[in-house]
Design a protein around this motif. Sequence first.
Motif, PDB file in Angstrom:
ATOM      1  N   SER A  24       0.784  -1.219  -0.004  1.00  0.00           N
ATOM      2  CA  SER A  24      -0.091   0.098  -0.049  1.00  0.00           C
ATOM      3  C   SER A  24       0.806   1.226   0.178  1.00  0.00           C
ATOM      4  O   SER A  24       0.438   2.362  -0.064  1.00  0.00           O
ATOM      5  N   LEU A  25       2.059   1.085   0.004  1.00  0.00           N
ATOM      6  CA  LEU A  25       2.980   2.262   0.085  1.00  0.00           C
ATOM      7  C   LEU A  25       3.144   3.021  -1.230  1.00  0.00           C
ATOM      8  O   LEU A  25       2.846   4.199  -1.262  1.00  0.00           O
ATOM      9  N   LYS A  62      11.190  10.582   3.002  1.00  0.00           N
ATOM     10  CA  LYS A  62      11.961   9.636   3.875  1.00  0.00           C
ATOM     11  C   LYS A  62      10.964   9.430   5.141  1.00  0.00           C
ATOM     12  O   LYS A  62      10.731   8.187   5.703  1.00  0.00           O
ATOM     13  N   ALA A  63      10.616  10.562   5.735  1.00  0.00           N
ATOM     14  CA  ALA A  63       9.852  10.482   6.780  1.00  0.00           C
ATOM     15  C   ALA A  63       8.455   9.591   6.433  1.00  0.00           C
ATOM     16  O   ALA A  63       8.147   9.130   7.393  1.00  0.00           O
ATOM     17  N   SER A  64       7.994   9.829   5.603  1.00  0.00           N
ATOM     18  CA  SER A  64       6.680   9.279   5.132  1.00  0.00           C
ATOM     19  C   SER A  64       6.795   7.586   4.975  1.00  0.00           C
ATOM     20  O   SER A  64       5.985   6.901   5.425  1.00  0.00           O
ATOM     21  N   ALA A 100       7.653   6.202   8.590  1.00  0.00           N
ATOM     22  CA  ALA A 100       6.518   6.212   9.434  1.00  0.00           C
ATOM     23  C   ALA A 100       5.313   5.185   8.815  1.00  0.00           C
ATOM     24  O   ALA A 100       4.185   5.145   9.649  1.00  0.00           O
ATOM     25  N   HIS A 101       5.377   4.684   7.769  1.00  0.00           N
ATOM     26  CA  HIS A 101       4.406   3.835   7.262  1.00  0.00           C
ATOM     27  C   HIS A 101       4.247   2.499   7.905  1.00  0.00           C
ATOM     28  O   HIS A 101       5.540   2.040   8.321  1.00  0.00           O
ATOM     29  N   PRO A 102       3.265   2.032   8.403  1.00  0.00           N
ATOM     30  CA  PRO A 102       3.066   0.859   9.297  1.00  0.00           C
ATOM     31  C   PRO A 102       3.473  -0.408   8.655  1.00  0.00           C
ATOM     32  O   PRO A 102       4.048  -1.310   9.127  1.00  0.00           O
ATOM     33  N   PHE A 136       7.819  -4.301   8.487  1.00  0.00           N
ATOM     34  CA  PHE A 136       8.989  -4.862   7.578  1.00  0.00           C
ATOM     35  C   PHE A 136      10.310  -4.992   8.513  1.00  0.00           C
ATOM     36  O   PHE A 136      11.039  -5.793   8.510  1.00  0.00           O
ATOM     37  N   ALA A 137      10.540  -3.738   9.380  1.00  0.00           N
ATOM     38  CA  ALA A 137      11.647  -3.787   9.982  1.00  0.00           C
ATOM     39  C   ALA A 137      11.768  -4.918  11.334  1.00  0.00           C
ATOM     40  O   ALA A 137      12.640  -5.449  11.506  1.00  0.00           O
TER      41      ALA A 137
END
Length: 818
Positions: A485-486, A509-511, A514-516, A521-522
Amino acid sequence: MAIKKTELYSSLWASCDELRGGMDASQYKDYVLTMLFMKYVSDKYKGDPYGMIVVPQGASFDDMVALKGDKEIGDKINKVISALAEENDLKGVIDVADFNDEDKLGKGKEMVDRLGKLVGIFEGLNLGDNRADGDDLLGDAYEYLMRHFATESGKSKGQFYTPSEVSKILAKVIGIDSNTPQDATVYDPTCGSGSLLLKASDEAPRGLSIFGQEMDNATSALARMNMILHNNATAKIWKGNTIADPQWKEANGQLKTFDFAVANPPFSNKNWTSGINPQEDEFGRFSWGIPPEKNGDYTFLLHIIKSLKSTGKGAVILPHGVLFRGNAEARIRENLIKQGYIKGIIGLPANLFYGTGIPACIIVIDKEHANARALSATGEASDIKSGIFMVDASKGFAKDGNKNRLRSQDIHKIVDVFTKQLQLPRYSRMVPLSEIATNDYNLNIPRYIDASEHEDLHDLSAHLQGGIPNRDIDALQAYWQVFPSLRASLFAPGRPGYSNALVKASAVKASILAHPEFTAFASASLQPFIEWSNAAALDEISVGEKPKDIIHRISEALLQGYEQTPLLSKYDIYQILMDYWAESMQDDVYVLVQDGWQAGKVLRELVAKKGEKLKETPDLVIGKNKYKAELIPPVLIAERFFGSKLRQIEQLQADLDSATQELESFVEENSVDEGLLSDALNDKDKVTAASVKARLKLAIDAEERKVLQQCSKRMDAESIAKKALKTAQDELDLAIFKHYSTLDEEDIKALLVDDKWLATLQSNIVAEIERVTQQLANRVKELEERYSEPLPAVTQSVDQLSEKVAGHLKAMGLEWSL
């Protein structure tokens, strides 16, 4: 206490410093390596009637120590070495360097002092205490010196050493495995210092029977010493020219044949025909063609093929030119391909070797399946894959000074791909012999594998009409599969074939972070590491284990754990572990397998010899005494057991920083441009407590006195803050010092495994996860900035700005017309 690898290496390199100046690296290596050999065999075999090396009376390193300060030290060292050499049939091996050479070592007192220091450096090493024999601590140290000597010797004198990274590849691609028997033979006709042979032997569980030949006398002596230091004293190394006078022959006079062969022959030898008539070669090595008289590359390849058994396997390092040069070499190449001898070719990066900067390749020979491969070339049935397997590994390396170096991950990837015959885009493929035939048997790798970087093309329509080309966004499909969905949150559909940005380039980058989906993934990407750390059983390392077995076990498990993790390269994760192993973890494990977990309690007091500085940086200073922690840095004990004190010190440090900053700002404000502190500057143009007090005694002006008093007050505040910080730090250091002796085994394991090893590795893997996502952010930002303003909008903006400038100029009376 066990000696660490890095400590051994630094001590050995320090010994080289004692010799620099009088000779170059190609010469002083003989002195240092001879001294290392004498110290090692003395520590290990002196007094042992069953030792591999007999150390007779008057022939040990202790006898050298007794010569320190002796006016005839050089001559007497020669005699000590000579006595050991005669007893063990090592004449011409360990007595090559002349320790009484005044031209190289100086005359009189200069020689006495230099040799005394050299002996003293080795005297401080206890090489007999290291019980991890299977890890070749001394052999690895020998190789470390070889690499440095080769680096310093330059192109003309560095050929004696093949980089160990390349040696590992050759050893692993020729088929030696856990089932290879000890009596299997390995041969190197141009063995140099023997590193290739040793790496090949290491691949077999009990080693191999080693045979080598080296033309240079001094280098063949290095090889013999290398074999002994690696516990391969039975290895057979002959001196002489392999092509003109091969030493390894059968009883019938023909060449002896071997199970395996590895070689890094001299590139493009210009005088290979010296002492030989190729047309009448008694060994029949040139039946497939005679190499050019001024270029002997194929000479060594043909010699090796002839020296292999009918089931033999070999790997040879040769310059890339052998793959495509014409005339006589083209005919030889065609014949070898048709005979099916060439199993594969691995292209290496340029500038890996010390004798040359040109790129080289590894040609892998397989005589066992040659007939089947030859049949496949004619279209007849074959029980093996038809073709030559090619690998283009030219892009995988790290810069190391003025040379390139293969990383652990590069080696592993090459070996994995070649041994498993994995076909990867732009990296490897099985090339059918029919395709090679249509290219006139030219084997130049770029003809078959396109490894070039794809050009980043600009879209003219996007520059003119706006929008981001979908083909550029689609190229990031690997990311969109992980973050489904990114894409929709970053781009919206635009005109056909193009999309519009939804997020400003500066906020990309911030967007993403911050994406769920990124957060998920992390977390998921860290899970294989957590599972690996639980299964690695690092807290179960025991005395007697082999460090190389440990790192092999845990690194292969980590590699396998990241086999299926999207976006992350398992080889990059593997490299994180291997780098940390080389940097720190290896030393820790060497200590553990020799001294046990209780070594974690050890604080070693550092004492410098008279007139010398400490060689190590202390971890703790208690009063005038300085200590080095063997395994566990003091900060880890502070964080685990003295958290409140550590927080207090952090606050005191912040207070000091604040006081210092306030003082510096005040001084700067009042001392420039004849400020009120200008007269308080000392002769070094600095304001100090002493200079302020001195000025206060003389100052009459009320404003100046006020500023001086304020400055003095700030200096006092800084001094009080410094004293408070030092007192607290001294108290913490003393508490830590006392706590070392109270550590039990569980404490040590928690500190070393959890707080030091795993915490460091996890931090580095998290950084790698962030690096991968940063690549996506950078690319999205680049695309958005590239196409953010179409050309018409830019032109309109320029026109508007031009009109504004013209209006301002007109108002100023500066109107003009063209």
